[in-house]
Design an enzyme around this catalytic site. Structure first.
Site, short mmCIF file in Angstrom:
data_model
loop_
_atom_site.label_atom_id
_atom_site.label_comp_id
_atom_site.label_asym_id
_atom_site.label_seq_id
_atom_site.Cartn_x
_atom_site.Cartn_y
_atom_site.Cartn_z
N ASP A 194 -73.39 14.28 13.30
CA ASP A 194 -73.59 14.01 11.88
C ASP A 194 -75.05 13.73 11.56
O ASP A 194 -75.87 13.46 12.45
CB ASP A 194 -72.71 12.83 11.46
CG ASP A 194 -72.12 13.01 10.06
OD1 ASP A 194 -72.71 13.77 9.26
OD2 ASP A 194 -71.08 12.39 9.77
N ASP A 251 -67.75 17.58 2.92
CA ASP A 251 -66.95 16.37 3.06
C ASP A 251 -65.75 16.37 2.11
O ASP A 251 -64.88 15.51 2.22
CB ASP A 251 -67.80 15.12 2.78
CG ASP A 251 -68.56 14.65 4.00
OD1 ASP A 251 -68.26 15.13 5.11
OD2 ASP A 251 -69.46 13.81 3.85
#
Length: 693
Positions: free
Chosen positions: A440, A497
């Site tokens: 990430d 997301d």
């Protein structure tokens, strides 16, 4: 007659012709459909000369592969540099050498007075027909480079529009059509990463260009550290497209190199270019991807930071029962990570949550037949961490900088930082049975410097060498770092997301202009979407995920028996078809109903396909418009099945053929007239399967 050198890159799909006049920098004199072998290239070079008239200088400064200030170029130049004393450099390059390869050329031009050498690596990739173009600048002394363009390409005068990309968190790959006009359209992404708002792509097209028709010239800059794009129309009407690193991201030195610029010409609409990019990413950029692609489960939206071993085991068992083949443990397993304010940088297992380490969870997951994956955010650091308390000097940027997501950034240009991260990550991988990393990157950078991305590349390359069996996903708050540069080092991207299926339909549709299904993660989210607040039926959630690399991301224990049955059915369908679908071309369909987003995934041999037609909102008309397919053999006959015909609503009261039985029709009919589908509610989807008879 002037001394003219020419070069011709050509295959069955496109030709690029370059010419150097009087040994000056080469310029593109033709780019478009493939030229016949009998074409006299030298004549084309001479024919490219344009006239001059009143109010102009006596010769047109060329739109060369690197337009020069020394030639009185009236637009954006390809190089902005200063010497050690801070004085601007205006080199005048001349031909030095050329080296031919099987699929291209390396051309070298020098300015001996300034001690500069400019090299162009030009390749037309075999099989995938992408131009791969790269510029390198070498200096005998240290200089400051503020801008270096990858080889500059012209935009044709007869195509008056461009499609550029923007977006935001949970809404990546937004497209916008703009007209070409005198002046420069400049995009300068200074976030230090590819970014949600700045995918490094551009498509030049005509007003009539659609997915399945018209001409298109597509560009992608394969770099993860922020880019600059210039699409410029000069006062004389000529146009140029430039890509390079974000401005001010290059420092002092003696060697500078752009990332590759990938480009393609298509006479077959946006799909013609999209397929070339998809195939090249899938077959030549990404390496080491697991085959077949495993059904993915990620626990983030099920537990967030609340890690309890028994709960995770229960979730893993339920996910496996639904068809998952990989379990990914997300954020919260390390340091003292109970929220997002602490512990980034402390890559040690939290023994409060895992007193016996990760082994009990991994053993449970492996016993279920699943691969185990884990989350890292290596480039970031919290002030509340042991690492920060020990090494505040490792932070990138000034101490008074604005924080992002309550975190700071590590200076990845430092070898000691990379060595520390490598050793911590390698320790976790070496001592646990882990086959996957979700990598990430949750904030923009405070300082724009290309060495940051180069450091990330170096760390990824070292880890991949040491652990070649471990797949890596590029995630940056979703789709904040997706490009061919990061994909050379990873096997999957987390597209967004947002697990909202309606948002995903649009994001996936536009991302398919460059990305294949095999690398594009798409998950079945919770019934009540955490990022949009919308409540969606399991049908559209599951089928939307089945259009790409399928996964789940919710607490699977929330599913009703009916929802679980639907998810098992769709997952089973995806597993039965993934071998060919993950190698298929994604063809975006031109729907005459703007409420419908539709695509056709066509197998490599053209013998089978799947069509997904999502009704995003209520249509303006009562009945569905026919949906026209593409890419079929007009003379062949195809059998079409409405895969989920049982989903038809009671308000679909008529008897369309596909609601009752299969359809057999010619490719010509399917592409010219199209499929007549049953009426349906908004926020639903039809799925069809086709086979050539």
């Amino acid at each position: 007659m002037r001394l003219t050198r020419t070069w011709h890159l050509s295959d069955a799909r496109q030709s690029l012709v370059l010419a150097s006049f009087a040994d000056r920098l080469p310029e593109v004199v033709y780019w478009g459909p493939p030229l016949p072998e009998s074409e006299h290239i030298e004549t084309l070079a001479e024919a490219a000369a344009m006239d001059v008239t009143g109010g102009m200088i006596d010769a047109n400064a060329p739109v060369s592969l690197n337009p020069e200030a020394s030639r009185t170029f009236p637009g954006q130049t390809g190089l902005i540099a200063r010497n050690a004393a801070g004085q601007p450099l205006a080199p005048s390059f001349s031909f030095k050498s050329e080296t031919a390869s099987e699929h291209g050329h390396t051309l070298v031009f020098t300015d001996s007075n300034l001690g500069l050498s400019l090299s162009f690596d030009l390749t037309l990739t075999p099989d995938t027909s992408l131009l791969k173009l790269q510029t390198r600048l070498d200096s005998t002394t240290a200089i400051q480079v503020e801008w270096l363009a990858a080889p500059v390409l012209p935009a044709p005068a007869h195509l008056d529009e461009m499609i550029e990309f923007s977006g935001r968190w949970c809404s990546e790959f937004l497209t916008r059509r703009l007209p070409f006009a005198p002046g420069a359209r400049l995009r300068d992404n200074r976030t230090g990463r590819t970014d949600h708002a700045h995918f490094p792509g551009l498509i030049v097209c005509g007003a009539e260009t659609r997915n399945t028709r018209g001409e298109a010239y597509a560009f992608h800059y394969g770099w993860s550290g922020g880019h600059r794009m210039v699409a410029e129309e000069l006062a004389d009407g000529r146009r140029q497209v430039q890509f390079g690193h974000a401005s001010a991201s290059m420092a002092r030195g003696q060697r500078f190199q752009t990332a590759p610029l990938y480009a393609a010409y298509s006479p077959e609409g946006l799909n013609g270019a999209a397929v070339l990019f998809q195939r090249h990413a899938r077959d030549h950029i990404v390496t080491g991807a697991r085959t077949p692609r495993p059904v993915h489960y990620n626990c983030w939206e099920a537990i967030y930071f609340d890690h309890k071993l028994d709960e995770l085991k229960s979730i893993a068992s339920r996910a496996a029962d639904l068809g998952a083949e990989r379990f990914v443990l997300d954020d919260g397993w390390f340091g003292k990570r109970d929220d997002d304010t602490s512990s980034l940088g402390d890559w040690v297992i939290d023994h409060r949550k895992y007193p016996d380490g990760l082994t009990p969870l991994i053993d449970h997951v492996k016993a279920l037949g699943l691969e185990f994956g884990i989350w890292f955010e290596p480039e970031m650091i919290n002030e509340n961490s042991d690492l920060y308390r020990t090494h505040p000097d490792w932070v990138l940027g000034p101490a008074e900088q604005i924080r992002g997501r309550q975190q700071l950034v590590l200076d990845m240009a430092r070898e000691d930082v990379r060595a520390y991260l490598h050793d911590r990550i390698a320790d976790i991988l070496a001592n646990n049975n882990i086959g996957y990393i979700k990598w990430d990157h949750n904030r923009v950078l405070p300082v724009i410097d290309s060495t940051q991305s180069e450091g990330v590349y170096a760390l990824l390359d070292r880890l991949r060498t040491g652990f070649p069996h471990v797949e890596i996903e590029s995630c940056a708050s979703g789709g904040g770092r997706i490009d061919f540069g990061i994909l050379e080092r990873t096997q999957r991207v987390w597209l967004s997301d947002s697990n909202d299926a309606l948002e995903r339909q649009r994001i996936q549709h536009d991302a398919a202009l460059f990305l294949p299904a095999s690398v594009t993660g798409s998950h079945v989210g919770p019934r009540h979407c955490h990022t949009s607040g919308r409540v969606l039926d399991i049908g559209i959630r599951a089928w939307t995920a089945a259009q790409r690399h399928m996964g789940f991301e919710m607490d699977p224990r929330e599913l009703t028996e009916d929802e679980a049955a639907t998810l098992r059915q769709v997952t089973g369908w995806w597993k039965a078809n993934r071998d060919w679908m993950m190698q298929a071309d994604i063809l975006r369909l031109d729907s005459s109903d703007p409420a419908v987003i539709a695509e056709q995934q066509l197998s490599e041999d053209g013998a089978r396909f799947a069509v997904f037609a999502a009704q995003i909102r209520t249509s303006d008309q009562i009945l569905p418009h026919p949906l026209r397919l593409t890419g079929l053999n007009p003379e062949a006959t195809y059998s079409i099945t409405l895969t989920n015909r049982d989903d038809a609503s009671r308000l679909s009261r008529g008897a369309p053929l596909l609601k009752q039985t299969d359809l057999e029709a010619s490719g010509q009919y399917l592409m010219s007239h199209g499929l007549t589908l049953p009426w349906r509610f908004p926020q639903t989807i039809w799925v069809l399967e086709g086979r050539r008879l």
